[in-house]
Each structure stands twice: as structure tokens, then as C-alpha cells.
Design an enzyme around this catalytic site. Structure first.
Site, PDB file in Angstrom:
ATOM      1  N   GLY A  31       0.802  -1.221   0.000  1.00  0.00           N
ATOM      2  CA  GLY A  31       0.000   0.000   0.000  1.00  0.00           C
ATOM      3  C   GLY A  31       0.833   1.268   0.000  1.00  0.00           C
ATOM      4  O   GLY A  31       2.025   1.234  -0.310  1.00  0.00           O
ATOM      5  N   GLY A  36       5.212   3.869  -9.061  1.00  0.00           N
ATOM      6  CA  GLY A  36       5.949   2.620  -9.251  1.00  0.00           C
ATOM      7  C   GLY A  36       5.009   1.428  -9.148  1.00  0.00           C
ATOM      8  O   GLY A  36       4.987   0.552 -10.021  1.00  0.00           O
ATOM      9  N   HIS A  37       4.192   1.432  -8.089  1.00  0.00           N
ATOM     10  CA  HIS A  37       3.204   0.345  -7.929  1.00  0.00           C
ATOM     11  C   HIS A  37       2.239   0.339  -9.111  1.00  0.00           C
ATOM     12  O   HIS A  37       1.897  -0.719  -9.640  1.00  0.00           O
ATOM     13  CB  HIS A  37       2.362   0.570  -6.666  1.00  0.00           C
ATOM     14  CG  HIS A  37       3.118   0.510  -5.376  1.00  0.00           C
ATOM     15  ND1 HIS A  37       3.218   1.584  -4.521  1.00  0.00           N
ATOM     16  CD2 HIS A  37       3.789  -0.504  -4.770  1.00  0.00           C
ATOM     17  CE1 HIS A  37       3.902   1.242  -3.452  1.00  0.00           C
ATOM     18  NE2 HIS A  37       4.275  -0.016  -3.576  1.00  0.00           N
ATOM     19  N   GLU A 150      11.852  -4.177  -9.884  1.00  0.00           N
ATOM     20  CA  GLU A 150      13.310  -4.350  -9.766  1.00  0.00           C
ATOM     21  C   GLU A 150      13.877  -3.467  -8.662  1.00  0.00           C
ATOM     22  O   GLU A 150      15.026  -3.618  -8.269  1.00  0.00           O
ATOM     23  CB  GLU A 150      13.993  -4.031 -11.099  1.00  0.00           C
ATOM     24  CG  GLU A 150      13.740  -5.099 -12.129  1.00  0.00           C
ATOM     25  CD  GLU A 150      14.442  -4.848 -13.442  1.00  0.00           C
ATOM     26  OE1 GLU A 150      15.027  -3.748 -13.615  1.00  0.00           O
ATOM     27  OE2 GLU A 150      14.399  -5.732 -14.307  1.00  0.00           O
ATOM     28  N   LYS A 151      13.083  -2.533  -8.187  1.00  0.00           N
ATOM     29  CA  LYS A 151      13.515  -1.699  -7.048  1.00  0.00           C
ATOM     30  C   LYS A 151      13.962  -2.601  -5.892  1.00  0.00           C
ATOM     31  O   LYS A 151      14.940  -2.328  -5.219  1.00  0.00           O
ATOM     32  CB  LYS A 151      12.346  -0.809  -6.635  1.00  0.00           C
ATOM     33  CG  LYS A 151      12.346  -0.377  -5.202  1.00  0.00           C
ATOM     34  CD  LYS A 151      12.711   1.065  -5.084  1.00  0.00           C
ATOM     35  CE  LYS A 151      12.928   1.511  -3.672  1.00  0.00           C
ATOM     36  NZ  LYS A 151      11.986   1.013  -2.708  1.00  0.00           N
ATOM     37  N   ARG A 189       8.119   4.728   1.576  1.00  0.00           N
ATOM     38  CA  ARG A 189       8.825   5.377   2.688  1.00  0.00           C
ATOM     39  C   ARG A 189       9.192   6.826   2.358  1.00  0.00           C
ATOM     40  O   ARG A 189       9.459   7.610   3.273  1.00  0.00           O
ATOM     41  CB  ARG A 189      10.076   4.581   3.068  1.00  0.00           C
ATOM     42  CG  ARG A 189       9.751   3.253   3.743  1.00  0.00           C
ATOM     43  CD  ARG A 189      11.004   2.563   4.248  1.00  0.00           C
ATOM     44  NE  ARG A 189      10.712   1.342   4.971  1.00  0.00           N
ATOM     45  CZ  ARG A 189      10.521   0.150   4.415  1.00  0.00           C
ATOM     46  NH1 ARG A 189      10.590   0.021   3.104  1.00  0.00           N
ATOM     47  NH2 ARG A 189      10.256  -0.912   5.148  1.00  0.00           N
TER      48      ARG A 189
HETATM   49  P1  AMP Z   1       5.988  -2.514  -1.603  1.00  0.00           P
HETATM   50  O1  AMP Z   1       4.622  -1.960  -1.453  1.00  0.00           O
HETATM   51  O2  AMP Z   1       7.073  -1.550  -1.272  1.00  0.00           O
HETATM   52  O3  AMP Z   1       6.142  -3.857  -0.957  1.00  0.00           O
HETATM   53  O4  AMP Z   1       6.172  -2.778  -3.158  1.00  0.00           O
HETATM   54  C1  AMP Z   1       5.275  -3.582  -3.885  1.00  0.00           C
HETATM   55  C2  AMP Z   1       5.867  -3.866  -5.228  1.00  0.00           C
HETATM   56  O5  AMP Z   1       6.087  -2.641  -5.919  1.00  0.00           O
HETATM   57  C3  AMP Z   1       7.221  -4.582  -5.144  1.00  0.00           C
HETATM   58  O6  AMP Z   1       7.299  -5.558  -6.167  1.00  0.00           O
HETATM   59  C4  AMP Z   1       8.187  -3.456  -5.366  1.00  0.00           C
HETATM   60  O7  AMP Z   1       9.432  -3.864  -5.901  1.00  0.00           O
HETATM   61  C5  AMP Z   1       7.422  -2.603  -6.370  1.00  0.00           C
HETATM   62  N1  AMP Z   1       7.928  -1.225  -6.353  1.00  0.00           N
HETATM   63  C6  AMP Z   1       8.130  -0.448  -5.263  1.00  0.00           C
HETATM   64  N2  AMP Z   1       8.671   0.735  -5.617  1.00  0.00           N
HETATM   65  C7  AMP Z   1       8.809   0.686  -6.971  1.00  0.00           C
HETATM   66  C8  AMP Z   1       9.329   1.604  -7.942  1.00  0.00           C
HETATM   67  N3  AMP Z   1       9.811   2.806  -7.594  1.00  0.00           N
HETATM   68  N4  AMP Z   1       9.312   1.234  -9.234  1.00  0.00           N
HETATM   69  C9  AMP Z   1       8.829   0.009  -9.608  1.00  0.00           C
HETATM   70  N5  AMP Z   1       8.334  -0.899  -8.741  1.00  0.00           N
HETATM   71  C10 AMP Z   1       8.329  -0.566  -7.435  1.00  0.00           C
END
Ligand code: AMP
Length: 282
Positions: A31, A36-37, A150-151, A189
């Protein structure tokens, strides 16, 4: 858009809408959604007729109680952003109890050593938590295709390894890093940074870009020392690690081989907020 809070309701719905001609695309997230998400969601929409995004702050992957407590939770805004991408997306936002059924503990995984590098070293137990939640979500959603950024490159490799070892029937698709205009990798974050910190945090991407240039002619050790020196100059930033690693094993590069692909990984604290980034080097 359909919102489900309970796994049994989601499973029943997915069973009722899927058949041999449908494929389920799945984007797991915690969330506080950003572009990116949403880019992962758009990729899923291109290739699947049923698209599911989960929003779940997974307690078992946090090794730091403050980080978990302060993790942003913005479900209403997240739903509005998802609706802007498409009306037909299924949102799964379960409670901790619904997922863990009273036992909030991780399963133990062997990821052939991938789990002992970098994030695994500095966040003990993190990847057991990631493996546990991703496996659980795959069992509930049963996706044909699942999209990861890929982040979190180490996480992407770990999920691929888990799928290979457990022979799960899902394709794992890695998607490129989405960045702020100043180069800072988008992250939930980042919401906790002040505007000034967010601007200054551009130094992270700038430094790894510089590291990439230097890696053409310098050794991994020399490039690592360069990055360490750059962060000593920055009093607001604390470098946790910078590592150049083999892209497939994630083992640290000691001596460069012309046949291997390398990637740089970095974790930096800005006022107790932990930011990570990565870049392919060749
Ligand atoms: P998180 O909510 O941080 O667990 O991220 C969920 C998904 O979104 C994971 O597969 C992350 O790698 C991807 N993600 C997070 N930040 C980015 C970004 N800046 N660009 C592309 N994918 C992202």
C-alpha cells in the site's frame, strides 16, 4: 473496482470469474501506492483479463518495530489511485488475522544463499517473512502472472527462486524502477521524508550512476570505496551498505569477470528512514 477483505470471499469471486480463457495477473503491495506500484498494475492489465492487487503490510517481514508502526497506511487514497488506472481491478486488503489466522510467524525458507546477502544480512528474518506472505498470497489468488519491481531486486530474485524450488505455476515478471524527477526511486517510505530530505535524497541515485560509470575501468573494491567516501561527506545520510554483486547469485563481486552481469545495491538511512536503490552495471 471490487474490494475484498477476506480471503474466502476473494477466492469464491475468482473461482466464479475465471475459466480456461482467463489469466489472473497479480501485484502484491504493502500500500501507500505511488506511480511505481501503478506501473506494475498497468503491466498486469496489458497481459491479463483478471487483475488483482493486494494491499497488506506484512508484519513478519519487518525486523524493526518502529519501521512497521510508522509504515504509511492510506487505503482510501490507494483505492482512488487504483480506480484511476482502471475500474475493473480487484483489490485484496485483508487483516493480519485473516492471513495469519492467529499465528503471525514466518515459515523458514532456503533460497540457496540469496537470503544471506545485503537486505538479508541487515534485516534478519526479512526474506522468510517475504517468502511466507508471497506464498500465502499466491495460494489465495492463484495468479498466472505476478509482477514485482526491480527496485527490490533481491526480493525479485528470491521470489523467482521460491517459485522454482516449490514448482509453483506462476510466471514472475520483473518491472523497471519508477523514479521521481530528481532520480530518487519511488518508495512508500519517501512519504515520511520532508521536502528538503526528498530533494537531498537524489544523491543516492546520482552516486550509484557515478558508480556505474566508474565500474567500467575500476574494481568493485575501488567503486565501493568511492561510494563510502561520498556518503561520509553527507552528514544527513548514513550509508548502511553498498555492494556490487553478481546479478544471479547476489554474491559480492571480488574480481570482475567479463562473462558475468553485475548490479550495485545500496541502502541509506535519512533521518531513520531507510531507502534502497539498485542499478544494473553492465
Ligand atoms: P511494496 O509496497 O514496497 O512492498 O512494493 C510492492 C511492489 O512494488 C514490489 O514488487 C516493489 O518492488 C514494487 N515497487 C516499489 N517501488 C517501486 C518503484 N519505484 N518502481 C517500480 N516498482 C516498485
Amino acid at each position: 473496482m471490487l474490494l475484498f477483505n477476506k480471503q474466502n470471499k476473494l477466492t469464491a469471486h475468482l473461482n466464479s470469474v475465471s475459466n480456461e480463457s482467463t489469466t489472473i495477473g497479480f501485484v502484491p503491495t504493502m500500500g501507500a501506492l505511488h506511480k511505481g506500484h501503478l506501473s506494475l498494475l498497468e503491466e498486469s492489465l496489458k497481459n491479463n483479463n483478471i487483475n488483482v492487487i493486494s494491499i497488506f503490510v506484512n508484519p513478519t517481514q519487518f525486523n524493526n518495530a518502529e519501521d512497521l508502526a510508522k509504515y504509511p497506511k492510506t487505503l482510501t487514497e490507494d483505492i482512488a489511485k487504483i480506480k484511476m488506472v482502471s475500474d475493473g481491478i480487484i483489490v485484496f486488503a485483508p487483516s493480519v488475522d485473516d492471513i495469519y489466522e492467529g499465528k503471525t510467524v514466518s515459515q523458514h525458507f532456503d533460497f540457496d544463499g540469496l537470503e544471506n546477502q545485503m537486505e538479508g544480512k541487515f534485516r534478519p528474518g526479512h526474506f522468510n517473512g517475504v517468502g511466507t506472505i508471497v506464498k500465502r498470497l499466491f495460494e489465495i489468488v492463484k495468479p498466472n502472472n505476478a509482477y514485482f519491481g526491480e527496485k527490490d531486486f533481491q526480493q525479485l530474485q528470491i521470489v523467482k527462486k521460491m517459485v522454482e524450488k516449490l514448482k509453483l505455476k506462476v510466471n514472475i515478471i520483473g518491472c523497471p524502477i519508477f523514479r521521481e524527477p530528481n532520480g530518487l526511486a519511488m518508495s512508500s517510505r519517501n512519504e515520511r521524508l520532508t521536502n528538503q530530505e526528498r530533494e537531498k535524497a537524489a544523491i543516492i541515485y546520482k552516486t550509484i550512476l557515478e558508480a556505474k560509470k566508474k565500474f567500467v575501468s575500476k574494481s568493485a573494491k575501488e567503486v565501493t570505496e568511492f561510494v563510502q567516501r561520498e556518503f561520509i561527506k553527507q552528514s544527513d545520510f548514513e550509508l548502511e551498505y553498498f555492494q556490487i554483486a553478481d546479478e544471479s547469485t547476489l554474491f559480492q563481486c571480488i574480481r570482475k569477470s567479463p562473462h558475468k552481469k553485475y548490479r550495485a545495491f545500496i541502502a541509506v538511512f535519512v533521518n531513520k528512514i531507510r531507502l534502497i536503490d539498485t542499478i544494473s552495471l553492465n
